[in-house]
Design a protein around this motif. Structure first.
Motif, PDB file in Angstrom:
ATOM      1  N   SER A 164       0.809  -1.177   0.048  1.00 49.60           N
ATOM      2  CA  SER A 164      -0.207  -0.140  -0.143  1.00 49.60           C
ATOM      3  C   SER A 164       0.850   1.257  -0.145  1.00 49.60           C
ATOM      4  O   SER A 164       2.098   1.189   0.444  1.00 49.60           O
ATOM      5  N   GLY A 165       0.415   2.322  -0.267  1.00 54.97           N
ATOM      6  CA  GLY A 165       1.120   3.612  -0.224  1.00 54.97           C
ATOM      7  C   GLY A 165       1.395   4.180   1.230  1.00 54.97           C
ATOM      8  O   GLY A 165       0.456   4.043   2.193  1.00 54.97           O
ATOM      9  N   ILE A 166       2.690   4.792   1.443  1.00 51.64           N
ATOM     10  CA  ILE A 166       2.846   5.138   2.971  1.00 51.64           C
ATOM     11  C   ILE A 166       1.890   6.185   3.429  1.00 51.64           C
ATOM     12  O   ILE A 166       1.629   6.028   4.593  1.00 51.64           O
ATOM     13  N   MET A 167       1.203   7.118   2.457  1.00 58.11           N
ATOM     14  CA  MET A 167       0.465   8.029   3.088  1.00 58.11           C
ATOM     15  C   MET A 167      -0.998   7.351   3.495  1.00 58.11           C
ATOM     16  O   MET A 167      -1.668   7.639   4.610  1.00 58.11           O
ATOM     17  N   ASP A 168      -1.398   6.148   3.107  1.00 58.81           N
ATOM     18  CA  ASP A 168      -2.561   5.454   3.532  1.00 58.81           C
ATOM     19  C   ASP A 168      -2.506   4.982   4.930  1.00 58.81           C
ATOM     20  O   ASP A 168      -3.439   4.700   5.410  1.00 58.81           O
ATOM     21  N   VAL A 169      -1.228   4.571   5.321  1.00 54.90           N
ATOM     22  CA  VAL A 169      -1.156   3.503   6.410  1.00 54.90           C
ATOM     23  C   VAL A 169      -0.203   4.201   7.685  1.00 54.90           C
ATOM     24  O   VAL A 169      -0.169   3.663   8.680  1.00 54.90           O
ATOM     25  N   ALA A 170       0.554   5.256   7.247  1.00 54.49           N
ATOM     26  CA  ALA A 170       1.378   5.758   8.244  1.00 54.49           C
ATOM     27  C   ALA A 170       0.959   5.999   9.839  1.00 54.49           C
ATOM     28  O   ALA A 170       1.639   5.585  10.702  1.00 54.49           O
ATOM     29  N   ALA A 171      -0.215   6.657   9.613  1.00 52.16           N
ATOM     30  CA  ALA A 171      -0.765   7.093  10.855  1.00 52.16           C
ATOM     31  C   ALA A 171      -1.545   5.789  11.572  1.00 52.16           C
ATOM     32  O   ALA A 171      -1.479   5.808  12.624  1.00 52.16           O
ATOM     33  N   GLY A 172      -2.410   4.967  10.763  1.00 50.35           N
ATOM     34  CA  GLY A 172      -3.127   4.088  11.028  1.00 50.35           C
ATOM     35  C   GLY A 172      -2.325   2.676  11.900  1.00 50.35           C
ATOM     36  O   GLY A 172      -2.516   2.427  12.860  1.00 50.35           O
ATOM     37  N   ILE A 173      -1.149   2.657  11.429  1.00 51.09           N
ATOM     38  CA  ILE A 173      -0.488   1.632  12.056  1.00 51.09           C
ATOM     39  C   ILE A 173       0.172   1.995  13.265  1.00 51.09           C
ATOM     40  O   ILE A 173       0.186   1.133  14.080  1.00 51.09           O
ATOM     41  N   LEU A 174       0.405   3.525  13.311  1.00 44.08           N
ATOM     42  CA  LEU A 174       1.017   3.698  14.906  1.00 44.08           C
ATOM     43  C   LEU A 174      -0.237   3.603  15.913  1.00 44.08           C
ATOM     44  O   LEU A 174      -0.117   3.057  16.919  1.00 44.08           O
ATOM     45  N   ILE A 175      -1.489   4.168  15.247  1.00 44.05           N
ATOM     46  CA  ILE A 175      -2.596   3.855  16.171  1.00 44.05           C
ATOM     47  C   ILE A 175      -2.940   2.609  16.660  1.00 44.05           C
ATOM     48  O   ILE A 175      -3.125   2.275  17.704  1.00 44.05           O
ATOM     49  N   ALA A 176      -2.933   1.610  15.705  1.00 42.52           N
ATOM     50  CA  ALA A 176      -3.106   0.148  15.916  1.00 42.52           C
ATOM     51  C   ALA A 176      -2.120  -0.624  16.712  1.00 42.52           C
ATOM     52  O   ALA A 176      -2.477  -1.090  17.832  1.00 42.52           O
ATOM     53  N   GLN A 177      -0.781  -0.250  16.577  1.00 42.75           N
ATOM     54  CA  GLN A 177       0.323  -0.606  17.521  1.00 42.75           C
ATOM     55  C   GLN A 177       0.057  -0.068  19.100  1.00 42.75           C
ATOM     56  O   GLN A 177       0.299  -0.930  19.831  1.00 42.75           O
ATOM     57  N   GLU A 178      -0.024   1.257  19.077  1.00 40.68           N
ATOM     58  CA  GLU A 178      -0.278   1.667  20.247  1.00 40.68           C
ATOM     59  C   GLU A 178      -1.491   1.086  21.151  1.00 40.68           C
ATOM     60  O   GLU A 178      -1.530   1.362  22.359  1.00 40.68           O
ATOM     61  N   ALA A 179      -2.399   0.747  20.473  1.00 42.11           N
ATOM     62  CA  ALA A 179      -3.650  -0.155  20.860  1.00 42.11           C
ATOM     63  C   ALA A 179      -3.276  -1.549  21.332  1.00 42.11           C
ATOM     64  O   ALA A 179      -4.257  -2.248  21.896  1.00 42.11           O
ATOM     65  N   GLY A 180      -2.154  -2.096  20.999  1.00 49.02           N
ATOM     66  CA  GLY A 180      -1.706  -3.434  21.199  1.00 49.02           C
ATOM     67  C   GLY A 180      -1.805  -4.340  20.133  1.00 49.02           C
ATOM     68  O   GLY A 180      -1.679  -5.378  20.352  1.00 49.02           O
ATOM     69  N   ALA A 181      -2.099  -3.960  18.833  1.00 46.70           N
ATOM     70  CA  ALA A 181      -2.026  -4.709  17.813  1.00 46.70           C
ATOM     71  C   ALA A 181      -0.771  -5.429  17.571  1.00 46.70           C
ATOM     72  O   ALA A 181       0.341  -4.766  17.669  1.00 46.70           O
ATOM     73  N   ALA A 182      -0.633  -6.455  17.016  1.00 50.94           N
ATOM     74  CA  ALA A 182       0.569  -7.269  16.373  1.00 50.94           C
ATOM     75  C   ALA A 182       0.579  -6.999  15.036  1.00 50.94           C
ATOM     76  O   ALA A 182      -0.335  -7.041  14.325  1.00 50.94           O
ATOM     77  N   VAL A 183       1.965  -6.520  14.555  1.00 52.61           N
ATOM     78  CA  VAL A 183       1.935  -6.151  13.120  1.00 52.61           C
ATOM     79  C   VAL A 183       3.309  -6.528  12.908  1.00 52.61           C
ATOM     80  O   VAL A 183       4.376  -6.257  13.240  1.00 52.61           O
ATOM     81  N   THR A 184       3.486  -7.495  11.814  1.00 48.23           N
ATOM     82  CA  THR A 184       4.506  -8.262  11.311  1.00 48.23           C
ATOM     83  C   THR A 184       4.329  -8.258   9.792  1.00 48.23           C
ATOM     84  O   THR A 184       3.278  -8.019   8.965  1.00 48.23           O
ATOM     85  N   ASP A 185       5.488  -8.902   9.285  1.00 42.20           N
ATOM     86  CA  ASP A 185       5.595  -9.220   7.509  1.00 42.20           C
ATOM     87  C   ASP A 185       4.735 -10.501   7.618  1.00 42.20           C
ATOM     88  O   ASP A 185       4.388 -11.092   8.628  1.00 42.20           O
ATOM     89  N   TRP A 186       4.580 -10.881   6.337  1.00 39.76           N
ATOM     90  CA  TRP A 186       3.966 -12.303   6.085  1.00 39.76           C
ATOM     91  C   TRP A 186       4.462 -13.385   6.852  1.00 39.76           C
ATOM     92  O   TRP A 186       3.999 -14.457   7.067  1.00 39.76           O
ATOM     93  N   GLU A 187       5.937 -13.304   6.995  1.00 36.07           N
ATOM     94  CA  GLU A 187       6.363 -14.414   7.807  1.00 36.07           C
ATOM     95  C   GLU A 187       6.485 -14.326   9.269  1.00 36.07           C
ATOM     96  O   GLU A 187       7.084 -15.449   9.947  1.00 36.07           O
ATOM     97  N   GLY A 188       5.851 -13.036   9.843  1.00 36.48           N
ATOM     98  CA  GLY A 188       5.651 -13.181  11.161  1.00 36.48           C
ATOM     99  C   GLY A 188       6.772 -12.305  12.023  1.00 36.48           C
ATOM    100  O   GLY A 188       6.924 -12.244  13.024  1.00 36.48           O
TER     101      GLY A 188
END
Length: 258
Positions: A201-225
């Motif tokens: 995806s484009g960086i503009m679409d996800v940069a803010a959202g990923i931080l929000i999800a991580q700060e809420a406790g979400a696990a974020v990895t590449d496809w290999e984990g």
């Protein structure tokens, strides 16, 4: 900085809400995208606020690209994430604003003006919706899980997309494609979604959202984990990622290529 980002989002959001449901006239219609003058006006309002408060900072925005400035601080802006939704009167769109400091995303704001949802996060200080702290849910039943699929424009064919998403659609309760990635990450942060699978995806679409999800406790990895970590700004597409509430993560990764 957080107050500046919120002010910019509200300024743009007020305009977008005013124009929402009007019969919009696009600047250009592509086979899978649309260019709207409202996108450019939203961007202009955001940049005006940023320039007024922090004139030395650099800005990267979807429509105009890079606005040169002090590279220590870089604002990453999507003035209308979900343009196609906005165009057809579907109220699932947002303004997304992130701040990168010395190569690290430290602040993110995602605002849906129609729903009155202001999501935000600061690195290390948690994530919030209209002042209420966010946390991912604790669902651990894969068959009851609801997720979204995100992909960048023109990155895969429809046949490839169908083949890739079929295991998720077949093994979880529901897989949606909302075509507004910033909000998808926020729904995960608030426990409304259980997982996200992203095929670039484009960086503009996800940069803010990923931080929000991580700060809420979400696990974020590449496809290999392997844990995801933002590695400075790049106009290139983000890598392919998986995000979840954590409890489902290994099983969601196991569906890739299944």
């Amino acid at each position: 900085m957080l107050d500046i980002a919120k002010e910019a989002a509200r300024q743009a959001g007020a305009f977008l809400q005013e124009r929402f449901l009007e019969r919009l006239v696009p600047d250009e219609e592509l086979h899978n995208d649309v260019k709207l003058p409202e996108d450019k006006e939203s961007e202009r309002r955001i940049i005006e606020v940023l320039r007024r408060h922090v004139p030395a900072h650099a800005i990267y925005s979807e429509e105009i690209g890079m606005v040169e400035g002090d590279e220590e601080y870089l604002w990453i802006v999507d003035p209308l994430d979900g343009t196609n939704n906005y165009f057809i009167g579907f109220p699932y769109f947002s303004i997304s604003i992130a701040l990168q400091h010395r190569g690290e995303i430290v602040l993110g704001v995602v605002y849906n003006p129609v729903a009155g949802q202001m999501f935000w996060a600061e690195k290390g200080n948690g994530a919030f919706l209209n002042g209420r702290r966010l946390a991912v849910n604790e669902r651990d039943d894969l068959t009851r899980a609801v997720g979204t699929y995100i992909r960048g424009r023109d990155t895969v064919t429809k046949e490839e997309e169908w083949a890739f998403t079929r295991p998720f659609a077949m093994n979880t309760k529901r897989l949606m494609r909302n075509v507004a990635p910033a909000l998808d990450w926020c729904l995960l942060a608030n426990g409304w979604l259980d997982y996200i699978v992203m095929q670039r995806s484009g960086i503009m679409d996800v940069a803010a959202g990923i931080l929000i999800a991580q700060e809420a406790g979400a696990a974020v990895t590449d496809w290999e984990g392997n844990p995801y970590r933002h590695e400075s700004f790049s106009a290139d597409r983000f890598p392919s990622l998986v995000a979840s509430n954590g409890r489902l993560h290994e099983r969601i990764c196991g569906l890739i290529g299944g």
